[in-house]
Each structure stands twice: as C-alpha cells, then as structure tokens.
Write a protein that holds these residues in place. Structure first.
Motif, PDB file in Angstrom:
ATOM      1  N   GLU A  20       1.414  -1.415   0.256  1.00  0.00           N
ATOM      2  CA  GLU A  20       0.062   0.076   0.018  1.00  0.00           C
ATOM      3  C   GLU A  20       0.887   1.739   0.431  1.00  0.00           C
ATOM      4  O   GLU A  20       0.704   2.408  -0.449  1.00  0.00           O
ATOM      5  CB  GLU A  20      -0.609  -0.365   0.738  1.00  0.00           C
ATOM      6  CG  GLU A  20      -0.226   0.117   2.446  1.00  0.00           C
ATOM      7  CD  GLU A  20       0.388  -1.279   3.385  1.00  0.00           C
ATOM      8  OE1 GLU A  20       0.491  -1.653   4.221  1.00  0.00           O
ATOM      9  OE2 GLU A  20       0.468  -2.337   2.367  1.00  0.00           O
ATOM     10  N   GLY A  47       3.900   1.403  -2.017  1.00  0.00           N
ATOM     11  CA  GLY A  47       4.172   1.942  -3.008  1.00  0.00           C
ATOM     12  C   GLY A  47       5.596   0.484  -3.136  1.00  0.00           C
ATOM     13  O   GLY A  47       6.667   1.103  -4.016  1.00  0.00           O
ATOM     14  N   TYR A  67       2.097   8.795 -12.360  1.00  0.00           N
ATOM     15  CA  TYR A  67       2.168   7.374 -11.660  1.00  0.00           C
ATOM     16  C   TYR A  67       1.282   8.273 -10.408  1.00  0.00           C
ATOM     17  O   TYR A  67       0.637   6.945 -10.044  1.00  0.00           O
ATOM     18  CB  TYR A  67       3.585   7.379 -11.789  1.00  0.00           C
ATOM     19  CG  TYR A  67       3.797   6.640 -11.097  1.00  0.00           C
ATOM     20  CD1 TYR A  67       3.444   4.931 -10.514  1.00  0.00           C
ATOM     21  CD2 TYR A  67       3.794   6.823  -9.096  1.00  0.00           C
ATOM     22  CE1 TYR A  67       3.545   4.055  -9.934  1.00  0.00           C
ATOM     23  CE2 TYR A  67       4.434   5.730  -8.329  1.00  0.00           C
ATOM     24  CZ  TYR A  67       4.296   3.863  -8.333  1.00  0.00           C
ATOM     25  OH  TYR A  67       4.099   3.228  -7.251  1.00  0.00           O
ATOM     26  N   ILE A  70      -1.782   5.833  -9.079  1.00  0.00           N
ATOM     27  CA  ILE A  70      -1.888   5.014  -7.883  1.00  0.00           C
ATOM     28  C   ILE A  70      -3.634   5.678  -6.730  1.00  0.00           C
ATOM     29  O   ILE A  70      -3.904   4.180  -6.458  1.00  0.00           O
ATOM     30  CB  ILE A  70      -0.741   4.854  -6.833  1.00  0.00           C
ATOM     31  CG1 ILE A  70       0.670   4.732  -7.644  1.00  0.00           C
ATOM     32  CG2 ILE A  70      -1.298   4.973  -5.607  1.00  0.00           C
ATOM     33  CD1 ILE A  70       0.450   3.267  -6.950  1.00  0.00           C
ATOM     34  N   GLU A  71      -3.694   6.734  -6.752  1.00  0.00           N
ATOM     35  CA  GLU A  71      -5.371   7.301  -6.690  1.00  0.00           C
ATOM     36  C   GLU A  71      -6.183   6.402  -7.328  1.00  0.00           C
ATOM     37  O   GLU A  71      -7.534   5.911  -6.301  1.00  0.00           O
ATOM     38  CB  GLU A  71      -5.303   8.516  -6.373  1.00  0.00           C
ATOM     39  CG  GLU A  71      -4.693   9.256  -5.455  1.00  0.00           C
ATOM     40  CD  GLU A  71      -4.747   8.742  -4.801  1.00  0.00           C
ATOM     41  OE1 GLU A  71      -5.586   9.328  -3.853  1.00  0.00           O
ATOM     42  OE2 GLU A  71      -3.286   8.964  -3.784  1.00  0.00           O
ATOM     43  N   ARG A  83      -6.066   3.459  -8.449  1.00  0.00           N
ATOM     44  CA  ARG A  83      -6.399   1.901  -7.550  1.00  0.00           C
ATOM     45  C   ARG A  83      -6.540   1.787  -6.502  1.00  0.00           C
ATOM     46  O   ARG A  83      -7.059   1.178  -6.127  1.00  0.00           O
ATOM     47  CB  ARG A  83      -4.638   1.258  -7.491  1.00  0.00           C
ATOM     48  CG  ARG A  83      -4.358   1.152  -9.678  1.00  0.00           C
ATOM     49  CD  ARG A  83      -2.989  -0.109  -9.380  1.00  0.00           C
ATOM     50  NE  ARG A  83      -2.137   0.591  -9.143  1.00  0.00           N
ATOM     51  CZ  ARG A  83      -1.479   1.172  -9.863  1.00  0.00           C
ATOM     52  NH1 ARG A  83      -1.308   1.426 -11.458  1.00  0.00           N
ATOM     53  NH2 ARG A  83      -0.605   2.080  -9.594  1.00  0.00           N
ATOM     54  N   LYS A  84      -6.385   3.103  -5.187  1.00  0.00           N
ATOM     55  CA  LYS A  84      -6.639   2.861  -4.300  1.00  0.00           C
ATOM     56  C   LYS A  84      -8.399   2.727  -4.217  1.00  0.00           C
ATOM     57  O   LYS A  84      -8.921   2.503  -3.126  1.00  0.00           O
ATOM     58  CB  LYS A  84      -6.190   4.560  -3.084  1.00  0.00           C
ATOM     59  CG  LYS A  84      -5.073   4.222  -2.990  1.00  0.00           C
ATOM     60  CD  LYS A  84      -4.414   4.919  -2.496  1.00  0.00           C
ATOM     61  CE  LYS A  84      -3.562   4.680  -1.494  1.00  0.00           C
ATOM     62  NZ  LYS A  84      -2.171   5.959  -0.505  1.00  0.00           N
ATOM     63  N   SER A 135      -1.097  -3.401  -5.442  1.00  0.00           N
ATOM     64  CA  SER A 135      -1.299  -3.663  -6.508  1.00  0.00           C
ATOM     65  C   SER A 135      -0.493  -4.187  -7.039  1.00  0.00           C
ATOM     66  O   SER A 135       0.264  -4.326  -6.816  1.00  0.00           O
ATOM     67  CB  SER A 135      -1.487  -1.793  -7.122  1.00  0.00           C
ATOM     68  OG  SER A 135      -0.633  -1.589  -6.859  1.00  0.00           O
TER      69      SER A 135
END
Length: 813
Positions: free
Chosen positions: A209, A211, A248, A252-253, A255-256, A294
């Motif tokens: 979570e 990265g 990038y 990520i946001e 995917r959250k 992820s």
C-alpha cells in the motif's frame, strides 16, 4: 469387599491410567505400595520394576528379584506362567492364573498371578504382573473371580475405548491426508505460479500500500537493468521516469479507489536511458476491503516507440517536403482530386477556402489538352508505358492559361490505386528558354559574322583606303571624285553591315559615352518627318531633366530608327507614333523585371503605335533573328533582333506589349549615368601631317600592306613590310634600332600577331606597336592588348583615323 481386593482394583485403575504414561518409572512408589505384589517384566522375563510385596510373597528380596529372571525362579519355572505371559504379549488380552507353589523358604502358598500387557511410549513389550496370596482357597477363588470380573470389565472398556480411538485416529488420518493433499496441491500451485512468474517474458511487479516493491520477476528487473533482489523493498517511484512521476501518483489514487488502469509509462533504466512500457495495473484489497497494494503487468514497447518515433519524424519530414515543396503536388483518386499541397493551390490561383477537392483532372486543363490528359490517365491505369512527363496548357481560377509540366505516377493511397502528379509552372522557364534560344541564335550568327569579319574588313579596308587616297589626289577630276565618293560610301555601308551582324553576339566594337536620349530623339524626329508618310503623326512626350545614359550613340540611333520604321510599317493607312521618355527607379513596378541591377535610376524610352498589333504567339518570337511578319523582300528579320542585342549590351531591358487591332508598345529601360561626358572625336577633315620616322608594316594581306605603305610614304614616313610575324622578328633582329614604330595585324599564317608581339616586346620592352586588326575582340582581349601596346585600330579605317593614331603613338613619350 476385602481390603486386598480393593487394593487390587485400585491398582488396576492405576494400571489403566499408567498405560498412558510415557515410561514405566512414572508409576510412583505409592502405586507399588498399593498392591500385594507388583512387577513389570519384559517378554523375556527380565524384571524392570518390582515392589516389596512381590518379593515377600515369593520369598525373595526386592533387590534380588530385580536381578533375576521371573521365569527362572525355581518355584515358578514349572508352573506354566511363562507360556501364559507370552500369550498375553501375543493376544494383548489380560490373563489370570492361580498356582500352588512352594516358596523358596519352603512355605506352601496359593498364589494368584494377574498379567496385563501395558504399552508405554517406545517400550511396547512390557508386562505388568500382580500377585496376590490367598490362604483360603474359597476366599481366594472369590477374590480371583472378582479380580477376573474387574479385569474383564476393564478389558471391554479398553476395547471400546481402543475402537473409538482407532476410529478417531482413522478420521484424523483422513483429515490429515486431505490436509496433506491440499498443502501439497497448494505448494505445487505456488511453485507453478512462482515458476510462471519467473519464466514469463512479461514484466510483473507487486507493491504494497506504500508503493514498496514486494515482488518483481526476472523479466522486469532485466528490462530495467537490475537483479530482482536489488528492487525488492525499494519504492517504485525510484524506477519511474521523472517526467512521468505525477502521472504515476495519479494512477495510484485510481487504484486505491478500486479502479484497474492501463496506460503508457516510461521507466528509468539503470544505465539512464528511457524504457517505454504499457502497464496494466490491478488493485489488491483485503477481505475487509482495505487497500493492501497492487499488481502490474509491464510490457516493453521501447522498440515500438523507436519505430513510431522514426515514423513520426519521417511523416513530419515528408509533410514538410510536400507542404513546402516548390512543386505542385496532387493526388487523384477515382478521377477526382483527393489532395493538393499549398503550392498547387497557389499555382492555379486558388486559396484554401475554395472547393477544389473532388474536381477532375480535366477541370484544370485547357480544352485543347483535355483529351490528351484523359487518354494518358486511362493508358496509365491499364499498365501501358507512358512518358515520364509531358506538358499541357493549364487554366487558373481566373481563366488565364499557362504552360505546366506534369510527372504522373501510380501509387497506393489510403489502400486504393491512385495517381500522384507533380506540377511545375513553365511560364518563367519557357521565357528563360526562349531567351536562351534567342541568345544561342544570336551567338550562332555572331560566330558566323565573326568568322568572316576579318577577311571582309580587309577587303573593305582596301576599297575604302584607296578611295580616300584617290580623293586627296589633286589631279583627280571632280566628276571622278563623285564616283570615288560613291565607292567609299558603299565600302562604309559594307562596314556598317558587318558591324550590325556582329552586334547580334555583342562582338561589335562598343564605344559608349554619356548621351542624352532626348537630343537623339529630337534628331530622329527631324529625320522621320522627312522620310515617313505624312498621314503618320509623330508625338513626343519627353521628360525635362532626363538623366543621361552611358551608351554608344550610333547604336542608340539604330535602336530608335528600327523601332520607328517598324511602327511606320504597322500603320500603312496612317496613325500615331508616340515616343516618350521618363526617369524611373527600381522600386517602380515596370522596372522590377530588370535582371541586371547596375543602377538605382533608369531611363525609360517608350515607342508606341496605333497599327495592326500582334497576338501573343507573334510577340513571343519578335526578337528572334530572321523572324518577320513582313512579306518576303520587305524585311530581313534582323531589325528587332539587333535592337534586343544592343539593349542587352547596354545592360538594359526591353519588353513588348501588343494587341491585335489596337497597336504595339516597346519599352526600353537603360541604366542612368552621372559620370563626366567624354568629348566626341574630331570629325573627318583634311589629311593630318605626317613625319620622317620609319614604320614596319606587318600584315598578311598584300593590298593592305601596299595601301599603308603608300599612305605613309605620301606623308613623309619611311616604311618596311613583313607578310607574317616570323619574318617581322627576323627583320627586327638587324633593323631594330632603325624602326620607330610597328603596325601589326593579328590574324596571320605561320606566326600570329600576339606571338609576334611577345617576340617584339622581348627584344625591346619599350617598342611602339600599333595593332590594326579586322578581328572582333572581346573586352578582355582589348584591355590585354592596350596594356602592352601603344594603341588598337579596328579595320576598316579611313586615312584620317590611321594617320592621327600614328602621329599620336610616335609623339607619345
């Protein structure tokens, strides 16, 4: 229940509990004290443990008992107890037996043995023996029966418990087998999954979570120049190209929020270069819905990106080449215009807003060439051999026609067979080609004229020279002098004709000086008013303060006279002749065509008539030598060609504008000059004085040598002759000190004049040499000769000219 029996029962319960013990020693001393006699034996009869009661009943001490074999104790040896004990070991069933034995001490006693097989951990072959003593046989039997009954209950209970334990054990074994199979399958699956990840060509990476890299396969690590272990536990941002970092973090946001994403991403290779990839990323959540990281599949597209970039650059380059091309480019698909570059729009006079696309090729071509275009297109599509290029007459948007040259080619455009054609506007090219042809024609005529000029001028020199000699003879009668003057005039006309022929190639003598064209035009008007028909009205519009030009006055007279005569011939029934002059600058529109920008100020001469006029085709040929619109015998076709050559020789420009039924206008632009005026040479008059010096005449023409010698002798000079350069040098070797001047021809056999000149100057650098030649010389040749000689005299010349030059050379110090 007797106390003994109770003790035995309690002991049996302890035995049952003790069977769960790991070792026999876990039976404590209390246990041994409870029974009348207890012993633990192996199948061989060796005593492992024993209490005091057992030894006492057998008449043997406890210590001695543990050292002896139960089956070898003499009272028990013949009792059959050993066989009974072995049966207990084999069957696992309890056994009880009573025997009358005489103890070691001699006492007769009734002993009841109870055998039970007991299993301790890692020691399964031990036997527990209990011994009770019964003096009363009945009591003993009753007690034995109770003991046996208790043992039987214990045995049944133990069998039931054992069966239950076996069933539970079997169930547990099945569960353990299933669990083992599941664990094996999971391990194998995990191994296959791990192997798949490791051998996959696609890059794979897992992140937590925060990265941090939790897993990366060899493929991705190799693509980025790392070993997998180097990337583990490292932040993924460390490998992202800096310019892509914001994107990038944005992904990520996504995917959250539970969104799977696919996008292009640039990574940083360990060596510093860019690695282009396509990333397919999937979020990972726990069972409670918490984002835990992820997983991403990474495909290397660097090679594709390189190809795409090369294609993009190639496309941009091709687009620039097409869009900025000086050639018009068109693509016709299904006989309709599908594409046109900006140059084609400009060439045909259209702009980007005009609806040109969709028009047929014939729409851009003059009617007379449309069938040709249609035929060529059909044959090309049929695969027939076609010329690489051809010329047609095109039509601009405003209806103006102009020549174009086209190069059509078959291509595949947007998956369909099409024709791509290149177009060039031939208007300027044709004009330049016509000028080149004009120059080549005049060059040919000039070469021809130059070839005969020398011999022709020599002939004219003899005729003109001897005519002048006869005219100064006092004995010649006046009637004869008139005839001689006619001969001289004819000779001069011949010289003028040769000069006019040489003008075409600009090889005639060019003697420019400062000239005011208004004066020349006024003189021309006086002459024309006496020679042209009275029904032609001459009108002059001459600008005051007209700038002078640097021009040959004789040639300017020829130009004006030719234009005036052509105007007269165009108006057989009368009309008006306009001659206009004005000052112009290069900024003015009419002077922009001047290709030789030698001056900022120009003088414009305009000669117009109201005659027949000419069409465009005729106008395009009027300056060509021998081209004429007059009937045979009325014109040579050299007049306008000579005008064209004279204007070009003066670094000027001439143009013609004519329309049938309206008239013709010739415009001449000449560079203005502001240099000081050069005075005219003295007019022909009486013979100048001669002298007493000695002159060597070198010429291959006998008649010219004779003429020059006679002329010089007549005025007091002494003369010698040589017929070529070789003989002249031989003569000068002995007579050099006696020769004051040499008159030298250039074109001679054996040794030419230039070689002879080199020899003369080598013998005497200060020698006075006058070159007299009938050849037409270039300016560079003239300057070269004048730099090394005393003067240059062109044939034919009159006697005043030659005597004046001779005197000037001899008097020059």
């Amino acid at each position: 229940m007797t106390d003994s029996t109770q003790k035995i029962n309690d002991f049996e319960n302890l035995i049952a509990k003790g069977s769960n013990a790991k070792e026999p020693r876990e039976l404590n001393e209390k246990t041994f004290r409870m029974g009348p006699g207890i012993g633990v034996y192996s199948v061989e009869g060796k005593c492992v443990m024993a209490n005091e009661a057992l030894g006492s009943n057998l008449g043997i001490s406890k210590d001695d008992l543990t050292k002896r074999n139960l089956w070898k104790i003499e009272p028990l040896k013949q009792s059959g107890l050993f066989s009974a004990a072995r049966d207990v070991f084999r069957s696992g069933k309890d056994f009880q037996k009573g025997v009358w034995l005489k103890t070691i001490c001699g006492r007769q006693r009734h002993l009841v043995f109870y055998f039970s097989r007991t299993i301790w951990h890692e020691q399964p072959h031990l036997l527990v023996a209990t011994l009770s003593v019964a003096d009363d046989i009945a009591g003993q039997e009753s007690t034995g029966q109770k003991i046996h009954g208790n043992h039987e209950d214990l045995r049944v209970r133990r069998e039931e418990e054992t069966l239950l334990l076996v069933r539970e054990n079997q169930k547990l074994q099945k569960e353990m087998s299933a669990r083992l199979r599941a664990e094996t399958a999971f391990r194998e699956s995990e191994e296959r999954f791990q192997q798949m990840f490791e051998v996959a060509n696609e890059g794979m990476v897992a992140m937590d979570e925060n990265g941090q890299v939790t897993f990366v396969n060899k493929a991705l690590a190799k693509k980025l120049g790392y070993e997998p272990r180097e990337m583990l536990d490292q932040p993924m941002t460390q490998y992202i190209f800096p310019d892509d970092l914001d994107h990038y973090l944005e992904q990520i946001e996504y995917r959250k929020r539970g969104e799977a994403t696919r996008y292009e991403r640039r990574f940083c290779h360990k060596g510093g270069r860019e690695v282009w990839t396509i990333v397919s990323a999937t979020p990972i959540f726990s069972e409670s819905g918490i984002f835990t990281g992820s997983f991403a599949m990474v495909t290397d597209i660097t090679d594709r990106k390189v190809v795409e970039q090369a294609l993009l650059e190639s496309e941009q380059k091709n687009r620039v080449l097409v869009e900025e091309s000086p050639l018009g480019i068109a693509i016709f698909q299904d006989d309709k215009l599908a594409y046109a570059n900006p140059r084609l729009f400009d060439m045909f006079g259209y702009d980007s807003t005009d609806r040109v696309l969709g028009l047929s090729p014939e729409s851009f071509v003059a009617a007379k060439d449309r069938d040709l275009v249609t035929q060529r297109r059909k044959e090309r599509l049929q695969g027939k051999t076609q010329p690489r290029n051809y010329e047609v007459t095109a039509i601009r948007k405003n209806g103006e026609s102009f020549p174009v040259e086209t190069w059509p080619r078959l291509i595949n455009y947007q998956g369909q067979l099409s024709v791509m054609a290149f177009f060039t506007d031939q208007s300027e090219s044709k004009s330049l080609r016509n000028q080149l042809n004009q120059a080549q024609k005049m060059e040919a005529i000039g070469t021809l004229a130059s070839g005969i000029a020398h011999d022709f001028n020599n002939i004219l020199q003899v005729v003109l020279g001897y005519s002048d000699l006869l005219l100064i003879e006092p004995s010649i009668q006046d009637s004869s002098k008139e005839n001689l003057q006619i001969i001289a005039q004819a000779a001069q006309s011949g010289a003028d004709l040769a000069s006019r022929l040489l003008t075409f190639s600009r090889k005639a003598d060019f003697n420019p000086r400062r000239v005011n064209l208004n004066v020349k035009i006024e003189d021309l008007r006086k002459f024309l008013s006496r020679t042209i028909p009275k029904m032609i009205e001459i009108e002059l519009q001459l600008t005051d303060n007209l700038a002078d030009v640097n021009a040959d006055p004789i040639q300017m007279e020829q130009v004006l006279m030719n234009l005036a005569i052509n105007a007269k011939d165009a108006m057989p029934n009368g009309g008006k002749l306009f001659i206009e002059t004005m000052n112009m600058t290069l900024e003015q529109q009419s002077c922009k065509a001047l290709s030789q920008g030698t001056s900022e100020t120009y003088v414009l001469i305009s000669v117009s008539d109201t005659g027949y006029g000419m069409d465009k085709e005729t106008v395009s040929h009027i300056f060509e030598p021998f081209f004429t619109t007059k009937t045979p015998g009325q014109g040579t076709g050299l007049g306008l060609a000579m005008v064209y050559s004279i204007v070009k020789q003066h670094k000027g420009y001439i143009c013609c504008d004519s329309e049938p039924g309206i008239g013709t206008t010739f415009g001449i632009c000449l560079p203005a000059t502001f240099s000081e005026a050069i005075p005219d040479l003295p007019a022909h008059g009486q013979v100048l004085r001669g002298g007493t010096e000695t002159i060597l005449v070198v010429d291959d023409d006998d008649q010219i040598r004779s003429f020059l010698c006679e002329l010089c002798n007549k005025v007091g000079y002494t003369t010698h002759t040589a017929e070529n350069g070789k003989k002249a040098l031989e003569f000068l070797k002995d007579m050099r000190q006696k020769i004051d001047m040499v008159i030298l021809d250039l074109a001679m056999p054996q040794m030419g004049g230039m070689e002879c000149l080199e020899g003369i100057l080598k013998m005497d650098p200060d020698a006075k040499v006058l070159v007299a030649s009938g050849l037409t010389l270039e300016e560079t040749e003239k300057r070269s000769i004048l730099s090394r000689t005393a003067g240059l005299l062109a044939k034919p010349f009159n006697i005043n000219q030659v005597l004046q030059v001779i005197r000037t050379v001899l008097d020059f110090n």
